[in-house]
Design an enzyme around this catalytic site. Structure first.
Site, PDB file in Angstrom:
ATOM      1  N   GLU A  60       0.819  -1.211   0.000  1.00 39.41           N
ATOM      2  CA  GLU A  60       0.000   0.000   0.000  1.00 39.41           C
ATOM      3  C   GLU A  60       0.855   1.264   0.000  1.00 39.41           C
ATOM      4  O   GLU A  60       0.473   2.274  -0.607  1.00 39.41           O
ATOM      5  CB  GLU A  60      -0.940   0.006   1.209  1.00 39.41           C
ATOM      6  CG  GLU A  60      -2.127  -0.932   1.112  1.00 39.41           C
ATOM      7  CD  GLU A  60      -1.749  -2.387   1.353  1.00 39.41           C
ATOM      8  OE1 GLU A  60      -0.651  -2.649   1.914  1.00 39.41           O
ATOM      9  OE2 GLU A  60      -2.548  -3.262   0.990  1.00 39.41           O
ATOM     10  N   PHE A  83      -8.528  -3.170   1.173  1.00 40.10           N
ATOM     11  CA  PHE A  83      -9.439  -3.010   2.303  1.00 40.10           C
ATOM     12  C   PHE A  83      -8.942  -1.817   3.106  1.00 40.10           C
ATOM     13  O   PHE A  83      -7.739  -1.640   3.295  1.00 40.10           O
ATOM     14  CB  PHE A  83      -9.491  -4.253   3.188  1.00 40.10           C
ATOM     15  CG  PHE A  83     -10.113  -5.442   2.522  1.00 40.10           C
ATOM     16  CD1 PHE A  83     -11.493  -5.626   2.531  1.00 40.10           C
ATOM     17  CD2 PHE A  83      -9.326  -6.370   1.871  1.00 40.10           C
ATOM     18  CE1 PHE A  83     -12.073  -6.713   1.897  1.00 40.10           C
ATOM     19  CE2 PHE A  83      -9.892  -7.465   1.240  1.00 40.10           C
ATOM     20  CZ  PHE A  83     -11.266  -7.631   1.242  1.00 40.10           C
ATOM     21  N   HIS A 129     -10.313  -5.828   8.167  1.00 39.88           N
ATOM     22  CA  HIS A 129     -10.959  -5.619   6.876  1.00 39.88           C
ATOM     23  C   HIS A 129     -12.191  -4.717   6.982  1.00 39.88           C
ATOM     24  O   HIS A 129     -12.534  -4.040   6.024  1.00 39.88           O
ATOM     25  CB  HIS A 129     -11.381  -6.960   6.259  1.00 39.88           C
ATOM     26  CG  HIS A 129     -10.235  -7.778   5.752  1.00 39.88           C
ATOM     27  ND1 HIS A 129      -9.232  -8.240   6.553  1.00 39.88           N
ATOM     28  CD2 HIS A 129      -9.948  -8.209   4.497  1.00 39.88           C
ATOM     29  CE1 HIS A 129      -8.364  -8.934   5.833  1.00 39.88           C
ATOM     30  NE2 HIS A 129      -8.781  -8.918   4.578  1.00 39.88           N
TER      31      HIS A 129
END
Length: 325
Positions: A60, A83, A129
């Site tokens: 990420e 997520f 999540h």
């Protein structure tokens, strides 16, 4: 108009903007051939090519850094964080770079980046999540935060977000992806960012909410109507910036309000909404403004989330406290 699920409306918006502007790029983990975990980007790589819809490594922080660099080169990146619980890895790019770009450069550069990400409880996901982390974003000046509740809103708001020159965090509640269909116009249309929508008119009580809790609030309003109470439901749609004008207009009409969020009481944006109402409309209030929220604990494992998440019963009970004050 077509009857689409929210995920179909999101795909439609992405396709619309990929066609509309060659500088729009969609990227993230598994968004290419696989079309993303929830198939939000299904078919887009085949239609627009690997240069415009492409997979990234499972990193990420790298996705965020790539978005910053592309924005500075004139592109309109639409990265997906698989997520939203994984957003911690990309916080420097969001809060330290994108949010400050216009200010830092004296307006010489913008950061037209729309970060899409699923979140939300009720679908029994693994840990990290489902967390509602919108407060992390709304406490970051320079970032806009959008949370749609219907397919119609999802498409119009996403198109507006992609066209916006400021960074936008666009959060998609997983439970709403395929739980119902709604009318969605073909072709392009926009919904202004920062504009709430009154989903249900009422005169006795205002319920101010967003995301999946819009639907829980409408069900609660219908239950309360059976007992003679007229309840208005205001869907914020954009939680930063808030549509203060619509919130205050509703409260001044009804004289009573509750704010409903899925996030923990200490999180979400309910406290900020309550503060704005108190500062701006206290003389219109007939009762204290109360909140409905999840407990101040870590999001539970999936077996317990149905007990932990706020729902219709909690909203009705809180509404009655205000209505009978």
């Amino acid at each position: 108009m077509a009857q689409l699920t929210m995920i179909q409306a999101i795909t439609d918006a992405l396709r619309t903007e990929l066609k509309n502007d060659e500088n729009v790029l969609v990227f993230g983990e598994d968004v290419g051939v696989n079309g993303g975990v929830f198939r939000a980007t299904e078919g887009l790589q085949k239609e627009f090519g690997e240069d415009r819809v492409f997979d990234t490594p499972l990193a990420e922080s790298g996705i965020g850094g790539l978005a910053v660099g592309l924005a500075l080169q004139g592109f309109r990146p639409v990265p997906e964080i698989q997520f939203f619980g994984f957003v911690y890895e990309v916080m420097d790019s969001i809060s330290g770079q994108l949010a400050r770009m216009r200010f830092r450069t004296g307006g010489s550069f913008n950061a037209p980046v729309t970060i899409r990400s699923p979140f939300g409880g009720g679908v029994h996901t693994p840990e990290m999540h489902a967390d509602s982390l919108e407060l992390l974003m709304t406490s970051t000046p320079g970032v806009k935060v959008v949370i749609p509740s219907t397919p119609y809103d999802a498409k119009g708001l996403l198109i507006s977000a992609i066209r916006d020159n400021d960074p936008v965090i666009y959060l998609e509640h997983m439970k709403l992806y395929r739980s119902f269909r709604g009318e969605v116009p073909e072709g392009e249309y926009t919904i202004p960012l920062g504009k709430a929508d009154v989903k249900r008119e009422g005169t006795d009580l205002s319920i101010i909410t967003y995301g999946a809790m819009v639907h829980e609030s409408i069900k609660a309003a219908e239950e309360l109507e059976k007992e003679g109470h007229s309840v208005e439901v205001v869907d914020l749609r954009t939680v930063q910036p808030l549509d203060i004008e619509t919130i205050i207009a509703s409260v001044e009409k009804t004289g009573r309000a509750i704010v409903v969020q899925e996030a923990q009481r200490q999180a979400g944006i309910a406290a900020n909404v309550v503060a704005e109402i108190t500062e701006r409309a206290i003389l219109s209030l007939e009762a204290p403004v109360l909140r409905v929220a999840a407990p101040d604990t870590v999001f539970p494992f999936s077996q317990a989330e149905t007990v932990w998440l706020p729902g219709v019963k909690d909203i009705v009970e809180t509404a009655k406290k205000v209505l009978t004050f």
